[in-house]
Design a protein around this motif. Structure first.
Motif, PDB file in Angstrom:
ATOM      1  N   TRP A 111       1.144  -1.929   7.395  1.00 11.14           N
ATOM      2  CA  TRP A 111       2.308  -3.039   6.599  1.00 11.14           C
ATOM      3  C   TRP A 111       3.013  -4.000   7.104  1.00 11.14           C
ATOM      4  O   TRP A 111       3.316  -5.221   6.596  1.00 11.14           O
ATOM      5  CB  TRP A 111       2.729  -2.274   5.067  1.00 11.14           C
ATOM      6  CG  TRP A 111       1.675  -1.735   4.155  1.00 11.14           C
ATOM      7  CD1 TRP A 111       0.630  -1.175   4.569  1.00 11.14           C
ATOM      8  CD2 TRP A 111       1.695  -2.128   2.856  1.00 11.14           C
ATOM      9  NE1 TRP A 111       0.129  -0.628   2.853  1.00 11.14           N
ATOM     10  CE2 TRP A 111       1.199  -1.341   2.571  1.00 11.14           C
ATOM     11  CE3 TRP A 111       2.933  -2.905   2.242  1.00 11.14           C
ATOM     12  CZ2 TRP A 111       0.786  -1.305   1.556  1.00 11.14           C
ATOM     13  CZ3 TRP A 111       2.358  -2.526   0.956  1.00 11.14           C
ATOM     14  CH2 TRP A 111       1.489  -2.133   0.192  1.00 11.14           C
ATOM     15  N   ILE A 127       3.092 -10.002   1.524  1.00 11.47           N
ATOM     16  CA  ILE A 127       3.151  -8.403   1.073  1.00 11.47           C
ATOM     17  C   ILE A 127       4.437  -7.934   0.350  1.00 11.47           C
ATOM     18  O   ILE A 127       4.945  -7.123  -0.393  1.00 11.47           O
ATOM     19  CB  ILE A 127       3.012  -7.073   2.274  1.00 11.47           C
ATOM     20  CG1 ILE A 127       4.785  -7.240   2.868  1.00 11.47           C
ATOM     21  CG2 ILE A 127       1.996  -6.919   2.977  1.00 11.47           C
ATOM     22  CD1 ILE A 127       4.476  -6.232   3.634  1.00 11.47           C
ATOM     23  N   ASP A 154       4.454  -6.486  -3.215  1.00 10.99           N
ATOM     24  CA  ASP A 154       3.695  -5.176  -3.348  1.00 10.99           C
ATOM     25  C   ASP A 154       5.044  -4.865  -2.911  1.00 10.99           C
ATOM     26  O   ASP A 154       5.313  -3.246  -4.319  1.00 10.99           O
ATOM     27  CB  ASP A 154       2.815  -5.097  -1.851  1.00 10.99           C
ATOM     28  CG  ASP A 154       1.618  -5.530  -1.933  1.00 10.99           C
ATOM     29  OD1 ASP A 154       0.877  -5.936  -3.079  1.00 10.99           O
ATOM     30  OD2 ASP A 154       0.673  -6.440  -1.455  1.00 10.99           O
TER      31      ASP A 154
END
Length: 205
Positions: A79, A177, A180
């Motif tokens: 990530w 991301i 997210d």
């Protein structure tokens, strides 16, 4: 309209309607208590629905990542870095970016004193590069103005916050991301609505 086309259209409508009505586990009523709610009332209604998450153990996260964070090439998703190619055994190396991966609490566990079930809630505990994770430390997420550290390929960075109202150090994940991460934080303050206000370091101050 041809009979075949009409039949296919009708079948599609019936399938979509059936899926919409079922809800999780074919209940059809899972989110019923949130119907018609707005604002804080909606958030609290959602809290009452999801407030007892079924979490795995902290060690169980590693096996769970095989389902949630395996890339198409079979390597583990990272990530915080796009310059890694970890196998499942490449854990805990911290000499440099790419040396190993570990479990990262996107909401730092020091904020909630490492308490369960937050400690092992897979929604926010993510596989990340050890070195980059350590650079992030427990700094809040934010938009970086002047970077003091940038991961390989400029994927994530650490530095002073450029957002008005806070001038401390923040960690900025990559654009791909950020959505997210925002959803993870919304989940955490909803699922743990009765706990997060007591987290000792749960805000950027």
């Amino acid at each position: 309209m041809k009979k075949t086309t009409f039949s296919l259209t009708l079948l599609l409508i019936l399938c979509v309607t059936s899926i919409w009505a079922q809800g999780p586990n074919n209940s059809g009523t899972y989110y019923q208590a949130a119907n018609g709610k707005k604002g804080e009332a909606l958030k609290t209604a959602l809290f009452n629905i999801i407030k007892n998450p079924d979490v795995v153990s902290y060690n169980g996260l590693i096996d769970a990542y095989h389902k949630t964070d395996t890339r198409t090439d079979g390597k583990i998703r990272d990530w915080y870095s796009n310059a890694t190619n970890y196998t499942w055994n490449d854990r805990n190396g911290n000499a440099s970016e790419g040396a190993g991966w570990n479990r990262e609490h996107s909401v730092p566990q020091s904020w909630f004193s490492e308490a369960s079930p937050m400690k092992s809630d897979i929604v926010h505990v993510l596989p990340t590069d050890c070195y980059v994770n350590n650079r992030r430390s427990s700094y809040p997420f934010g938009e970086v103005g002047n970077a003091t550290y940038t991961s390989n390929n400029g994927y994530s960075k650490l530095g002073s916050c450029k957002t008005s109202g806070y001038s401390g150090t923040v960690f900025e994940p990559n654009d791909e991301i950020k959505g997210d991460i925002a959803r993870i934080y919304f989940y955490m303050v909803t699922c743990y609505e009765d706990r997060f206000t007591n987290w000792t370091k749960g805000s950027a101050t």
